[in-house]
Scaffold this motif. Structure first.
Motif, short mmCIF file in Angstrom:
data_model
loop_
_atom_site.label_atom_id
_atom_site.label_comp_id
_atom_site.label_asym_id
_atom_site.label_seq_id
_atom_site.Cartn_x
_atom_site.Cartn_y
_atom_site.Cartn_z
N LEU A 57 0.74 -1.15 0.33
CA LEU A 57 -0.04 0.18 -0.03
C LEU A 57 0.56 1.85 -0.20
O LEU A 57 1.92 1.28 0.77
CB LEU A 57 -0.61 0.08 1.37
N LEU A 58 0.14 2.29 -0.66
CA LEU A 58 1.69 3.64 -0.72
C LEU A 58 0.33 4.82 -0.57
O LEU A 58 -1.00 4.63 -0.81
CB LEU A 58 1.63 4.06 -2.44
N ARG A 59 0.27 5.61 0.18
CA ARG A 59 -0.29 6.58 0.22
C ARG A 59 -0.01 7.76 -0.48
O ARG A 59 0.93 8.84 -0.92
CB ARG A 59 0.54 7.17 1.64
N GLY A 60 -1.12 8.28 -1.35
CA GLY A 60 -1.19 8.67 -2.35
C GLY A 60 -1.95 10.37 -1.98
O GLY A 60 -1.64 10.35 -0.93
N ALA A 61 -1.49 11.22 -3.29
CA ALA A 61 -2.18 12.84 -3.69
C ALA A 61 -3.07 13.01 -2.07
O ALA A 61 -3.38 14.06 -2.06
CB ALA A 61 -1.44 13.33 -4.75
N ASP A 62 -3.81 12.30 -2.44
CA ASP A 62 -5.37 12.22 -1.38
C ASP A 62 -5.03 10.99 -0.30
O ASP A 62 -5.99 11.91 0.55
CB ASP A 62 -6.59 11.00 -2.27
N GLY A 63 -4.11 11.52 -0.02
CA GLY A 63 -4.02 10.91 1.58
C GLY A 63 -4.41 9.75 1.64
O GLY A 63 -3.97 9.20 3.65
N ALA A 64 -5.06 9.22 1.32
CA ALA A 64 -5.43 7.77 0.98
C ALA A 64 -4.57 6.78 0.45
O ALA A 64 -3.89 6.87 -0.01
CB ALA A 64 -6.49 7.19 0.38
N LEU A 65 -4.59 5.42 1.66
CA LEU A 65 -3.39 4.18 1.06
C LEU A 65 -3.87 3.52 0.02
O LEU A 65 -5.44 3.10 -0.16
CB LEU A 65 -3.08 3.38 2.23
N HIS A 66 -2.99 3.28 -0.87
CA HIS A 66 -3.71 3.13 -2.48
C HIS A 66 -2.86 1.50 -2.96
O HIS A 66 -1.52 1.47 -2.62
CB HIS A 66 -3.53 3.78 -3.36
N GLU A 67 -3.43 -0.04 -3.43
CA GLU A 67 -2.59 -0.91 -3.10
C GLU A 67 -1.80 -0.62 -4.58
O GLU A 67 -2.56 0.10 -5.31
CB GLU A 67 -3.52 -1.45 -3.97
N ALA A 68 -0.64 -1.12 -4.50
CA ALA A 68 0.77 -1.38 -5.65
C ALA A 68 1.15 -2.43 -6.08
O ALA A 68 1.27 -3.81 -4.91
CB ALA A 68 1.64 0.30 -5.10
N SER A 69 2.58 -2.13 -6.87
CA SER A 69 2.63 -3.04 -7.07
C SER A 69 3.89 -3.68 -6.49
O SER A 69 4.62 -2.46 -5.81
CB SER A 69 3.48 -3.67 -8.65
N TRP A 70 4.42 -4.74 -6.05
CA TRP A 70 5.41 -4.94 -5.69
C TRP A 70 7.16 -3.79 -5.89
O TRP A 70 7.77 -2.61 -4.98
CB TRP A 70 6.35 -5.80 -4.78
N ASP A 71 7.72 -3.74 -6.73
CA ASP A 71 8.77 -3.07 -7.65
C ASP A 71 8.43 -1.35 -7.35
O ASP A 71 9.04 -0.97 -7.00
CB ASP A 71 8.76 -3.87 -9.04
N GLU A 72 6.88 -1.50 -7.56
CA GLU A 72 6.70 0.13 -7.36
C GLU A 72 6.86 0.29 -5.88
O GLU A 72 7.81 1.93 -5.34
CB GLU A 72 5.23 0.89 -7.47
#
Ligand SMILES: Nc1nc2c(c(=O)[nH]1)N[C@H]1C(S)=C(S)[C@@H](COP(=O)(O)OP(=O)(O)OC[C@H]3O[C@@H](n4cnc5c(=O)[nH]c(N)nc54)[C@H](O)[C@@H]3O)O[C@H]1N2
Ligand SMILES: Nc1nc2c(c(=O)[nH]1)N[C@H]1C(S)=C(S)[C@@H](COP(=O)(O)OP(=O)(O)OC[C@H]3O[C@@H](n4cnc5c(=O)[nH]c(N)nc54)[C@H](O)[C@@H]3O)O[C@H]1N2
Ligand code: SF4
Ligand SMILES: [Mo]
Length: 708
Positions: free
Chosen positions: A73-88
């Protein structure tokens, strides 16, 4: 290798009860559903003898629970956590770490580990901090757990192995003194080992609460001693006073096996029983009776838990318990002994292989040139490449986001915003970080604050070793394939090290990591060099130290202690003024601890429906007389508050607690987190925080719509 019954051990506490996990269907890696993918059956083992507690029985519920994390999970510009790839996710973490390090120096990156990690993970995490990050800023939650007992053990015996004997030695005991531990709730199968002493009328429990464990002692045969919270040090000095005054000490043992007697004799002289009674509330007659029983009660053990250790004077209190045991000649005497009950699953191994800020693998000191040279050689670097000592957990957390402090924190195996003292301040400090990376398999309260969350494996999905409360190294075995989105922490460290340009070895195979750990620990205090997976898989008992080509050491101290001269140290200690201020008008002493159903911060057990249903919310235990004075009835909503913060729960009225105290478990988050009320004052020797006595006020809250 998977999808067949796997003999392994419970994911939770240091008793490491043996269990067999059997996959319920062949597709162990199926998409998450509510059904546990393995069945859990207790397995015969010397600590649990086939038994498990509720937490062990339900441990598989979390394996495929909907709350299990399935992708980074990465925190996005919207302040929420979003799923991401492992490499990312890994590219982002490595990039930001490089950047923060370039701008603020290597010590701007911190690592917070945990006593639940396998030996392999704990070892590799310490190596990762020192080599891949080049930081000295690593410490772990064992600071909250074992540090005072460890400091006292090292000081007295020259070594820190929680139990220097197999647990089964307790079975034949006639007298067992339990100081500040509630094993009936914290390690339920443990009580099987107390049955002999209980039957012999020699089970003695010291706890300000009449706990389930105290009730075992308070059966007309044994004894429950209920001192004011925080007064164990004078209590223990009083016991030593009686032992010496009534000539009950084992003088031959003291003369042959210890040094420091005269100073201790002088230090306990002013603690006559009537004075101790005035401070602790324990009658002088009880003290005398207790001291006599300990001295004449045959095969005798003294055991400590967090209730006497988690204090600003926890090291001295543990030391006073050791002094008493040494005066009685217990450590190293067959059938008797002294020990401390390690708490987390790998609380023992986790404190040996380099997660501690001052430590290198094998319980080596990071300031010792010979230790640095040994470990550097195993790691393929020069000693000068290794950072020096860092700072203990509380200091590390206090530095978050501060000038010259830690700006990026990696968390492996702790829900620190719930379990750290002064949790409100910790929460604010975490918010001030530039980068928080949390490895976990659930979205704990700490993970929910992270910039990056990396989903890891659970116990049933991984191989490795743990070292239980006896210092016995055991195998954790994989029973099923992990879900596709989660990754092994060894691999995460490997990938990050590579991205950070570190050329040292970061094996992803736990067996290979253990082989390296063997070399790194060789010749150290916690020497594992004679142990390998094949030996453990053969069922051999492997207690450290276990040197290469030698055998393990189930019992320490039979002939000598670990100091160079072979003798134990009696260390004179005395209470400090104002260490535990007594409650003033309107105040109560806050005692914190555990419930059977929940584990630690509750990150895992609050996600198991059966356990949550049994203990769904914070309950504050109050004595009926106190509650009446405060106008509180059973079940009323209450606020517990002090200058640090406030928490909300419901009152539970029980005569099992002293009228001057309130008990809160620390298993809940948000506004039910007991640690919003605990101070971050620490023990000067161990840096253990004061979890067990803080002053609070309790008031009844008016429920919306209810008459006041
Ligand atoms: N169910 C459950 N089991 C666990 C855990 C868990 O979270 N839940 N955690 C594991 C871990 S990591 C640990 S460290 C162990 C801890 O195991 P224990 O040490 O048994 O646990 P605690 O409940 O923290 O503290 C024990 C007792 O100390 C008492 N106490 C508080 N203040 C004082 C004092 O001033 N003097 C004395 N004499 N006693 C005092 C409390 O009333 C409490 O009953 O449990 C392990 N097992
Ligand atoms: N007031 C008060 N506070 C206390 C105490 C007290 O008695 N009173 N006791 C203290 C003690 S003794 C302890 S030990 C601490 C413990 O407190 P914490 O350090 O918060 O321990 P846990 O709640 O077990 O948190 C472990 C986290 O790591 C995750 N986890 C489990 N296994 C792994 C793994 O292998 N890898 C990774 N990356 N994550 C994993 C779990 O899901 C969970 O979120 O609390 C301390 N806090
Ligand atoms: S006592 Fe500890 S190790 Fe045993 S089943 Fe319960 S939590 Fe697991
Ligand atoms: Mo602990």
């Amino acid at each position: 290798m998977t999808d067949r019954p796997a003999p392994t051990h419970c994911p939770y506490c240091a008793l490491q009860c043996a269990m067999t996990l059997t996959p319920t269907d062949a597709s162990g890696a199926a998409a998450p559903t509510d059904a546990p993918p393995v069945t859990v059956v207790g397995r015969e083992f010397p600590t649990n003898r086939g038994g498990l507690c509720k937490k062990g029985w339900t441990s598989a519920e979390l394996l495929r629970a909907p709350s299990r994390l399935g992708a980074p999970l990465l925190r996005g510009a919207d302040g929420a956590l979003h799923e991401a790839s492992w490499d990312e996710a890994l590219d982002l973490v490595a990039g930001r770490l490089r950047d923060i390090r370039a701008r603020h120096g290597a010590d701007a990156v911190g690592v917070f580990g945990g006593g639940g990690l396998t030996n392999e993970k704990a070892y590799l995490l310490g190596k990762f901090a020192r080599l891949a990050l080049g930081t000295s800023r690593i410490d772990y939650n064992g600071r909250y757990c074992m540090s005072s007992a460890a400091a006292a053990g090292n000081r007295a015996f020259g070594v820190d192995r929680g139990l220097p004997f197999p647990l089964a030695d307790l079975d034949d005991a006639e007298t067992i003194l339990l100081l500040g531990t509630n094993v009936a709730e914290t390690m339920p199968p443990f009580i099987g080992h107390l049955a002999g002493a209980q039957a012999a009328g020699g089970l003695i429990v010291v706890d300000p609460r009449r706990t389930a464990t105290a009730k075992l002692a308070d059966d007309g045969r044994g004894l429950h001693v209920q001192p004011a919270p925080g007064t164990d040090l004078p209590l223990l000095l009083g016991l030593a006073h009686v032992v010496i005054a009534e000539r009950l000490a084992d003088t031959a043992y003291v003369a042959e096996r210890t040094i420091g007697y005269d100073a201790v004799r002088r230090s306990v002289a002013p603690w006559w029983p009537e004075r101790v009674q005035a401070v602790t509330g324990v009658p002088a007659t009880t003290l005398r009776r207790l001291a006599r029983r300990l001295a004449t009660g045959g095969r005798t053990f003294v055991l400590t838990g967090r209730g006497v250790e988690q204090h600003v004077d926890g090291t001295d209190t543990a030391t006073a318990a050791i002094n008493l045991a040494l005066l009685l000649g217990l450590p190293g005497r067959p059938g008797s002994g002294y020990g401390t009950l390690t708490g987390q699953g790998n609380g023992q191994g986790g404190r040996e292989h380099g997660q501690k800020c001052d430590q290198l693998p094998g319980y080596r000191k990071i300031t010792d040139p010979a230790a640095r040279a040994h470990v550097a050689a195993v790691w393929g670097v020069v000693a000068d490449d290794l950072p020096g000592p860092g700072v203990p957990a509380i200091e590390l957390l206090a530095s978050l986001g501060r000038p010259g402090g830690v700006r990026a924190l990696l968390v492996h195996g702790s829900n620190l915003v719930v379990s750290s003292p002064n949790a409100g301040a910790v929460r604010r400090a975490v918010d001030a970080l530039d980068l928080l990376v949390v490895c976990d398999f659930v979205l704990s309260e700490t993970a929910a604050l992270a910039d990056v969350v990396l989903p890891v494996l659970q116990w049933a999905e991984e191989e490795g070793t743990m070292t239980n409360l006896e210092g016995r190294v055991i195998r954790r075995r994989r029973a099923l394939e992990p879900p596709p989105g989660a990754r092994d922490e060894l691999r995460i460290l490997h990938e990050l090290a590579r991205r950070l340009g570190c050329t040292a070895r970061f094996d992803t195979d736990p067996g290979a990591v253990f082989e390296e750990l063997r070399l790194a620990s060789e010749g150290g205090i916690a020497d594992y060099s004679g142990i390998d997976y094949a030996l453990l898989d053969s069922g051999a008992e492997a207690y450290w130290p276990y040197p290469r080509g030698g055998t393990g050491t189930p019992r320490l101290f039979a002939d000598r202690f670990a100091h160079d001269d072979g003798r134990a140290r009696l260390v004179a200690v005395s209470p400090r003024a104002a260490a535990h201020p007594a409650p003033g008008p309107g105040e109560l002493t806050l005692v914190t601890g555990r419930l059977l159903e929940h584990y630690q911060s509750g990150a895992q057990t609050r996600r198991v429906p059966e356990l949550l249903d049994a203990q769904p919310e914070l309950r504050a235990s109050l004595h009926p007389a106190t509650a009446e004075r405060l106008g509180i009835a059973d079940g009323d909503p209450v606020e517990i508050a002090n200058v640090l913060g406030s928490v909300h729960g419901r009152a539970r009225l029980t005569a099992d607690i002293r009228p001057d105290a309130v008990f809160l478990p620390f298993h809940y988050g948000d506004d039910q987190a007991a640690n919003l009320l605990t101070s971050d004052a620490v023990d000067p020797v161990s840096s253990m925080p004061e979890f067990k006595t803080n002053l609070v006020r309790v008031t009844r809250l008016v429920e919306a719509g209810a008459p006041a």
